[in-house]
Design a protein around this motif. Structure first.
Motif, PDB file in Angstrom:
ATOM      1  N   ALA A 112       0.844  -1.199   0.000  1.00 12.99           N
ATOM      2  CA  ALA A 112       0.000   0.000   0.000  1.00 12.99           C
ATOM      3  C   ALA A 112       0.879   1.249   0.000  1.00 12.99           C
ATOM      4  N   ASP A 113       0.426   2.282  -0.688  1.00 13.88           N
ATOM      5  CA  ASP A 113       1.175   3.539  -0.767  1.00 13.88           C
ATOM      6  C   ASP A 113       0.855   4.393   0.458  1.00 13.88           C
ATOM      7  N   ARG A 114       1.576   4.119   1.544  1.00 15.10           N
ATOM      8  CA  ARG A 114       1.328   4.846   2.796  1.00 15.10           C
ATOM      9  C   ARG A 114       2.430   5.845   3.115  1.00 15.10           C
ATOM     10  N   GLY A 115       3.428   5.951   2.260  1.00 17.18           N
ATOM     11  CA  GLY A 115       4.463   6.963   2.429  1.00 17.18           C
ATOM     12  C   GLY A 115       5.618   6.584   3.324  1.00 17.18           C
ATOM     13  N   GLY A 116       5.726   5.313   3.699  1.00 20.73           N
ATOM     14  CA  GLY A 116       6.879   4.889   4.485  1.00 20.73           C
ATOM     15  C   GLY A 116       8.158   4.981   3.650  1.00 20.73           C
ATOM     16  N   ASN A 117       9.281   5.263   4.288  1.00 18.81           N
ATOM     17  CA  ASN A 117      10.531   5.463   3.563  1.00 18.81           C
ATOM     18  C   ASN A 117      10.943   4.231   2.758  1.00 18.81           C
ATOM     19  N   THR A 118      10.707   3.041   3.288  1.00 17.36           N
ATOM     20  CA  THR A 118      11.047   1.815   2.548  1.00 17.36           C
ATOM     21  C   THR A 118      10.237   1.739   1.256  1.00 17.36           C
ATOM     22  N   SER A 119       8.958   2.061   1.350  1.00 15.58           N
ATOM     23  CA  SER A 119       8.093   2.056   0.171  1.00 15.58           C
ATOM     24  C   SER A 119       8.511   3.152  -0.811  1.00 15.58           C
ATOM     25  N   LEU A 120       8.820   4.343  -0.306  1.00 15.90           N
ATOM     26  CA  LEU A 120       9.259   5.442  -1.166  1.00 15.90           C
ATOM     27  C   LEU A 120      10.541   5.081  -1.921  1.00 15.90           C
ATOM     28  N   ASN A 121      11.447   4.389  -1.252  1.00 19.47           N
ATOM     29  CA  ASN A 121      12.715   4.041  -1.896  1.00 19.47           C
ATOM     30  C   ASN A 121      12.604   2.861  -2.849  1.00 19.47           C
ATOM     31  N   ALA A 122      11.471   2.151  -2.792  1.00 24.18           N
ATOM     32  CA  ALA A 122      11.226   1.093  -3.776  1.00 24.18           C
ATOM     33  C   ALA A 122      10.701   1.680  -5.079  1.00 24.18           C
ATOM     34  N   GLU A 123      10.447   2.982  -5.081  1.00 23.80           N
ATOM     35  CA  GLU A 123      10.059   3.727  -6.281  1.00 23.80           C
ATOM     36  C   GLU A 123      11.304   4.493  -6.731  1.00 23.80           C
ATOM     37  N   TYR A 124      11.678   4.320  -7.997  1.00 19.35           N
ATOM     38  CA  TYR A 124      12.898   4.990  -8.469  1.00 19.35           C
ATOM     39  C   TYR A 124      12.915   5.110  -9.980  1.00 19.35           C
ATOM     40  N   VAL A 125      13.745   6.020 -10.439  1.00 18.27           N
ATOM     41  CA  VAL A 125      14.071   6.104 -11.859  1.00 18.27           C
ATOM     42  C   VAL A 125      15.549   5.728 -11.947  1.00 18.27           C
ATOM     43  N   GLY A 181      25.695   3.414  -7.049  1.00 22.89           N
ATOM     44  CA  GLY A 181      24.487   2.974  -7.720  1.00 22.89           C
ATOM     45  C   GLY A 181      23.189   3.467  -7.114  1.00 22.89           C
ATOM     46  N   ASN A 182      23.257   4.308  -6.067  1.00 18.73           N
ATOM     47  CA  ASN A 182      22.037   4.763  -5.397  1.00 18.73           C
ATOM     48  C   ASN A 182      22.116   6.227  -4.981  1.00 18.73           C
ATOM     49  N   LEU A 183      21.128   6.998  -5.412  1.00 19.24           N
ATOM     50  CA  LEU A 183      20.953   8.384  -4.998  1.00 19.24           C
ATOM     51  C   LEU A 183      19.546   8.516  -4.431  1.00 19.24           C
ATOM     52  N   TYR A 184      19.300   9.559  -3.628  1.00 16.12           N
ATOM     53  CA  TYR A 184      18.019   9.712  -2.951  1.00 16.12           C
ATOM     54  C   TYR A 184      17.504  11.137  -3.097  1.00 16.12           C
ATOM     55  N   GLN A 185      16.218  11.268  -3.458  1.00 12.52           N
ATOM     56  CA  GLN A 185      15.613  12.579  -3.606  1.00 12.52           C
ATOM     57  C   GLN A 185      15.278  13.215  -2.256  1.00 12.52           C
ATOM     58  N   GLY A 186      15.086  12.407  -1.222  1.00 10.36           N
ATOM     59  CA  GLY A 186      14.780  12.940   0.107  1.00 10.36           C
ATOM     60  C   GLY A 186      13.337  13.381   0.269  1.00 10.36           C
ATOM     61  N   ARG A 187      12.444  12.828  -0.518  1.00  8.24           N
ATOM     62  CA  ARG A 187      11.021  13.220  -0.457  1.00  8.24           C
ATOM     63  C   ARG A 187      10.262  12.387   0.568  1.00  8.24           C
ATOM     64  N   SER A 188       9.133  12.941   0.992  1.00  3.77           N
ATOM     65  CA  SER A 188       8.283  12.239   1.956  1.00  3.77           C
ATOM     66  C   SER A 188       6.981  11.742   1.325  1.00  3.77           C
ATOM     67  N   TRP A 189       6.873  11.891   0.001  1.00  2.00           N
ATOM     68  CA  TRP A 189       5.717  11.324  -0.703  1.00  2.00           C
ATOM     69  C   TRP A 189       6.146  10.910  -2.105  1.00  2.00           C
ATOM     70  N   TYR A 190       5.337  10.095  -2.759  1.00  3.44           N
ATOM     71  CA  TYR A 190       5.636   9.497  -4.051  1.00  3.44           C
ATOM     72  C   TYR A 190       5.709  10.537  -5.177  1.00  3.44           C
ATOM     73  N   VAL A 191       6.516  10.248  -6.162  1.00  2.00           N
ATOM     74  CA  VAL A 191       6.655  11.112  -7.340  1.00  2.00           C
ATOM     75  C   VAL A 191       5.992  10.453  -8.550  1.00  2.00           C
ATOM     76  N   TRP A 192       6.305   9.199  -8.785  1.00  2.00           N
ATOM     77  CA  TRP A 192       5.880   8.526 -10.017  1.00  2.00           C
ATOM     78  C   TRP A 192       4.481   7.953  -9.846  1.00  2.00           C
ATOM     79  N   ASN A 193       3.558   8.396 -10.692  1.00  6.26           N
ATOM     80  CA  ASN A 193       2.175   7.928 -10.647  1.00  6.26           C
ATOM     81  C   ASN A 193       2.104   6.440 -10.961  1.00  6.26           C
TER      82      ASN A 193
END
Length: 146
Positions: A40-53, A103-115
């Motif tokens: 579920a998209d609840r905004g946890g950091n682990t979930s946010l970091n599983a979203e990436y470009v 191999g890893n950079l972080y945007q530091g956001r607290s909510w999702y970017v990619w729809n």
């Protein structure tokens, strides 16, 4: 509008002067977008970091990414810090918080970017020139290979 190309005729031979070749594509390209992190998209950091470009250096030498930018269709911008990407290597730009590593950079956001259904990632070089883009329109899968 019709373009007329100059023609040179000499001793029975014709030579056509052609326009210069198009500029070569950028060596830094969007490789993959993982837009629907598991659960579920609840905004946890682990979930946010599983979203990436993920971007890839398709060139033959390392490239400094400082000042490169990536954005989504809603104008969420991320500017790359000092980061050198080796030839043939990729780097994931995660949405959440974390510590830069190979191999890893972080945007530091607290909510999702990619729809989760459709979006476009656009990559710009440090001077602002377009480098690459990748779009998806599918909510039945979690990622898009570009």
């Amino acid at each position: 509008m019709r373009t007329v190309l100059p023609v040179l005729v000499a001793a029975g031979c014709a030579a056509v002067v052609l326009p210069s070749q198009a500029q070569a594509a950028s060596a830094i390209q969007i490789y993959k977008i993982y837009y629907n992190s598991p659960g579920a998209d609840r905004g946890g950091n682990t979930s946010l970091n599983a979203e990436y470009v993920e971007v890839k250096n398709t060139g033959r030498s390392a490239i400094e990414l400082r000042g490169y930018k990536v954005k989504d269709a809603s104008n969420h911008w991320y500017t790359f810090p000092a980061y050198k990407i080796g030839a043939g290597k990729t780097v994931k730009v995660h949405t959440g918080k974390g510590t830069t590593s190979a191999g890893n950079l972080y945007q530091g956001r607290s909510w999702y970017v990619w729809n989760n259904d459709k979006d476009t990632a656009t990559l710009y070089k440090s001077g602002g020139a377009f480098a690459d883009s990748c779009s998806y329109n599918n909510s039945r899968v979690d990622y898009k290979m570009c």
